[in-house]
Design a protein around this motif. Structure first.
Motif, PDB file in Angstrom:
ATOM      1  N   PRO A  89       0.815  -1.219   0.000  1.00 52.40           N
ATOM      2  CA  PRO A  89       0.000   0.000   0.000  1.00 52.40           C
ATOM      3  C   PRO A  89       0.846   1.266   0.000  1.00 52.40           C
ATOM      4  O   PRO A  89       0.469   2.265  -0.634  1.00 52.40           O
ATOM      5  N   ILE A  90       2.002   1.227   0.671  1.00 51.95           N
ATOM      6  CA  ILE A  90       2.856   2.420   0.706  1.00 51.95           C
ATOM      7  C   ILE A  90       3.407   2.706  -0.682  1.00 51.95           C
ATOM      8  O   ILE A  90       3.427   3.847  -1.151  1.00 51.95           O
ATOM      9  N   LEU A 117      -3.837  -2.674   7.076  1.00 61.92           N
ATOM     10  CA  LEU A 117      -3.081  -2.194   5.916  1.00 61.92           C
ATOM     11  C   LEU A 117      -4.042  -1.660   4.868  1.00 61.92           C
ATOM     12  O   LEU A 117      -3.839  -0.585   4.296  1.00 61.92           O
ATOM     13  N   MET A 162       0.973   4.309  -2.875  1.00 69.91           N
ATOM     14  CA  MET A 162       0.840   5.742  -2.612  1.00 69.91           C
ATOM     15  C   MET A 162       1.989   6.535  -3.214  1.00 69.91           C
ATOM     16  O   MET A 162       1.812   7.636  -3.701  1.00 69.91           O
ATOM     17  N   GLY A 192      -5.931   1.464   5.974  1.00 73.49           N
ATOM     18  CA  GLY A 192      -4.952   2.549   5.984  1.00 73.49           C
ATOM     19  C   GLY A 192      -4.688   3.042   4.577  1.00 73.49           C
ATOM     20  O   GLY A 192      -4.574   4.242   4.332  1.00 73.49           O
ATOM     21  N   ILE A 231      -0.540   2.475   8.407  1.00 72.83           N
ATOM     22  CA  ILE A 231       0.053   1.400   7.603  1.00 72.83           C
ATOM     23  C   ILE A 231       1.400   0.998   8.170  1.00 72.83           C
ATOM     24  O   ILE A 231       1.693  -0.181   8.382  1.00 72.83           O
ATOM     25  N   TRP A 232       2.221   2.022   8.437  1.00 73.05           N
ATOM     26  CA  TRP A 232       3.569   1.718   8.933  1.00 73.05           C
ATOM     27  C   TRP A 232       3.505   1.012  10.280  1.00 73.05           C
ATOM     28  O   TRP A 232       4.288   0.101  10.550  1.00 73.05           O
ATOM     29  N   THR A 271      -1.033   6.883   6.405  1.00 72.20           N
ATOM     30  CA  THR A 271       0.266   6.236   6.265  1.00 72.20           C
ATOM     31  C   THR A 271       0.821   5.777   7.595  1.00 72.20           C
ATOM     32  O   THR A 271       1.443   4.730   7.675  1.00 72.20           O
TER      33      THR A 271
END
Lengths: 363, 290
Positions: free
Chosen positions: A216-217, B244, A220, B247, B256-257, B253
């Motif tokens: 997901p990161i 996840l 983004m 998020g 998520i982290w 974010t």
């Protein structure tokens, strides 16, 4: 005949006899082939009096497979003797494989090594097909393989577009970048024992982490298109490559390094002529691990957002629309692509590390 | 000891510094936009840096934000709340462990069959290896939805995915391990008139232990991955995978982290736990400490 073979033959023949007896309840002309198979299976019990070739078992099993498939359409709902025939087919295939394995072991049948896994695969497909259609398993749970196949043929353009998006763009780009980066960092780290002592445990640790979670990161950071998937693949393939290359570079023994020293070889000569070739088996190991990881990474990353194309996107949306046959077609394609990817690397490995004992031993 | 720990600490420190620097760099565009909107000109550098480490939805959250979120969401909230990370971690952990146990049992059973039966060896082994070139995680949504359609939800679908992933290293390792006894040792047992069961229990099984634990360490790590991915398709069920996903939908974010770090910590704890178990079993079986 071993004990297992004895019982297999007994049970298979007995099942055929019982099925044959039950089948007399139906008119003679329905599912004639199935009855022929049951009769033949019953007759195979004569093997206890006179020897029967293992190929005869294979032939009976093949006849059983054809008969069961043909009977599927004629008999609905499937009666008990139909299921008995299916199980008997499976038992005959098992018996055939068991006897063939024994024959190969005794050196009486050579060149048939590939037959055994093939028989197993075909049996699984047959069982899957017959059970899903015969027992009317809801399509949502498991579609029969024949339906998946027709769907695959019918939607080739979609599948090809997905393949291009996921495999040719995201997986290959990410795989090449990730492996190259891991390799380069390993070469750099290798010069400094301090960095090696610091990075290796961390690299080992990170290899065990669920890196897939950064998907997901990455979506983004790099957007919805294939670049974000490639980034996930880079992150997933980097650490296995780093760890394997570093341990591979240590694989050359000190006596060989001393020899290079006596030749007054400099660092790069030692690296290219001794240590990299010695590291090749490790590097190929990482390449093989990464080939599966890369495909998984790209597909899962697509669950987090894509343009409306891609294997992971197709799987997650078609599951939602309950088009399970298309999902299976997609999975079949992914499996073929993954196996081919792996196979190509294994072939390259064989030609590059031809000197390694694990390759040299084989013909 | 310090000779081994020091380099790791230094590398970790370097990663931390790099992370803080990257956080400034990656959050800078948004931060300057915020200043421009607020009409603030020539903000001092120190202020700029601190602000870029304290954004609400940063592109890259600074480490202290992530750890703050972990503290807030995992420890400060009661673990029964659905907002608690500990609650979600527990869901993932139970799925992982269930799948891992199933996968290990399946792997051992297959390995025993393969070692003792030539036909099983020849027919199963190629397919087991081929099964791993299939990107099984792609099947995860289908397994979850398929089981959901017949009313099976919760732990089992996730556990099946974990099982599929974790059985493979166990099969491969155990086949190797069960075959480690040499002919001379097998012959010795034959002179003792040992039954096949005794050969298995007294020679093959103990010889396979180191392989089993090495495989289990790999297996438990990937079974966690299987559980997390399995959760992606079942939003209602909860778990780190759902954190996840939500998020990512909401642009949270930091969340998520935090979920990612918890998952990483979980993986580390599980691998270490298998290592501890290995040591206990080895001591119990009288293996010499290495």
């Amino acid at each position: 005949m071993s004990q297992l073979q004895y019982y297999l033959a007994l049970v298979a023949g007995g099942l055929c006899a019982a099925g044959l007896a039950l089948s007399f309840a139906t008119p003679l002309e329905t599912a004639l082939l199935l009855k022929a198979f049951l009769a033949l299976g019953f007759l195979s019990l004569l093997r206890f009096a006179l020897p029967l070739s293992l190929w005869a078992d294979g032939a009976i099993a093949a006849l059983g497979a054809v008969a069961v498939l043909a009977g599927l359409a004629a008999l609905d709902p499937a009666p008990a003797f139909f299921w008995m025939a299916l199980i008997a087919t499976w038992l005959f295939a098992w018996l055939f494989v068991e006897r063939l394995a024994a024959a190969i072991r005794a050196g009486r049948a050579t060149g048939f090594g590939m037959v055994i896994p093939l028989v197993f695969g075909v049996s699984i497909l047959l069982f899957w097909e017959v059970v899903t259609r015969g027992a009317h398993v809801p399509q949502v749970i498991l579609p029969p393989p024949s339906q998946v196949w027709t769907r695959l043929i019918a939607s080739l353009p979609t599948l090809w577009a997905d393949f291009q998006q996921t495999f040719l763009k995201a997986v290959l780009a990410g795989y090449i970048m990730g492996c190259a980066a891991g390799f380069a960092v390993a070469i750099l780290v290798d010069r400094s024992p301090f960095l090696k002592a610091g990075l290796l445990p961390i690299g080992n640790f990170v290899s065990a982490l669920p890196i897939i979670g950064i998907a997901p990161i990455m979506v983004m950071w790099f957007g919805f298109d294939w670049q974000s998937k490639a980034a996930v693949v880079v992150a997933m393939t980097f650490f296995p490559m780093l760890v394997n290359t570093v341990s591979g570079l240590n694989a050359a023994s000190s006596i060989e390094r001393d020899l290079m020293r006596t030749y007054a070889a400099n660092y790069w000569q030692t690296l290219f002529k001794l240590r990299l070739p010695a590291a090749a088996p490790f590097i190929f190991n990482a390449l093989k691990i990464n080939s599966t990881l890369a495909l998984i990474g790209a597909i899962v990353a697509e669950f987090f957002g894509t343009p409306i194309v891609g294997m992971g996107f197709r799987i997650s949306t078609e599951v939602g629309r309950l088009n399970i046959d298309l999902v299976w077609a997609e999975i079949a394609m992914a499996a073929v692509a993954g196996s081919a990817f792996y196979g190509v690397i294994a072939l390259v490995e064989r030609s590059v590390t031809f000197w390694h004992p694990s390759v040299r031993g084989r013909a | 000891m310090s000779g081994r720990v020091l380099p790791i600490l230094i590398v970790l420190l370097a990663i931390m510094l790099f992370w803080y620097a990257a956080a400034i760099w990656m959050n800078a565009p948004w931060q300057s936009m915020l200043y421009a909107r607020a009409g603030l000109l020539d903000v001092p550098v120190q202020q700029f840096v601190l602000d870029s480490w304290a954004q609400d939805k940063p592109v890259l959250p600074a480490p202290h934000q992530v750890f703050g979120e972990i503290w807030n969401a995992a420890i400060a909230i009661a673990p029964t709340s659905r907002r608690s990370l500990a609650y979600h971690a527990w869901i993932t952990l139970s799925g992982t462990l269930f799948g891992f146990v199933l996968g290990t049992a399946l792997g051992i059973a297959l390995a025993v069959a393969i070692v003792h039966n030539d036909a099983a060896n020849r027919s199963l082994m190629p397919w087991i290896i081929a099964s791993q070139t299939v990107p099984i995680l792609a099947v995860a949504p289908m397994v979850v939805v398929g089981f959901g359609a017949v009313g099976v939800t919760g732990l089992l679908p996730k556990a099946l995915i974990s099982m599929y992933l974790s059985f493979f290293p166990v099969v491969v390792g155990m086949v190797k391990g069960l075959r480690t006894p040499e002919t001379i040792q097998l012959d010795l047992l034959q002179t003792y008139n040992a039954t096949p069961w005794q050969v298995f229990a007294k020679l093959r099984w103990p010889a396979a232990m180191p392989f089993l634990f090495a495989s289990m360490k790999v297996g438990i790590a990937i079974s966690l991955i299987g559980a997390v991915v399995g959760e992606l398709s079942n939003n209602a069920g909860g778990g780190l995978g759902v954190r996840l996903l939500t998020g990512s939908y909401n642009g949270q974010t930091v969340q998520i982290w935090a979920a990612l770090f918890i998952a990483a910590a979980l993986a580390a704890v599980l691998v270490i736990a298998v290592g501890v178990l290995e040591r206990l079993v080895n001591a119990r079986m009288g293996a010499r400490p290495i």
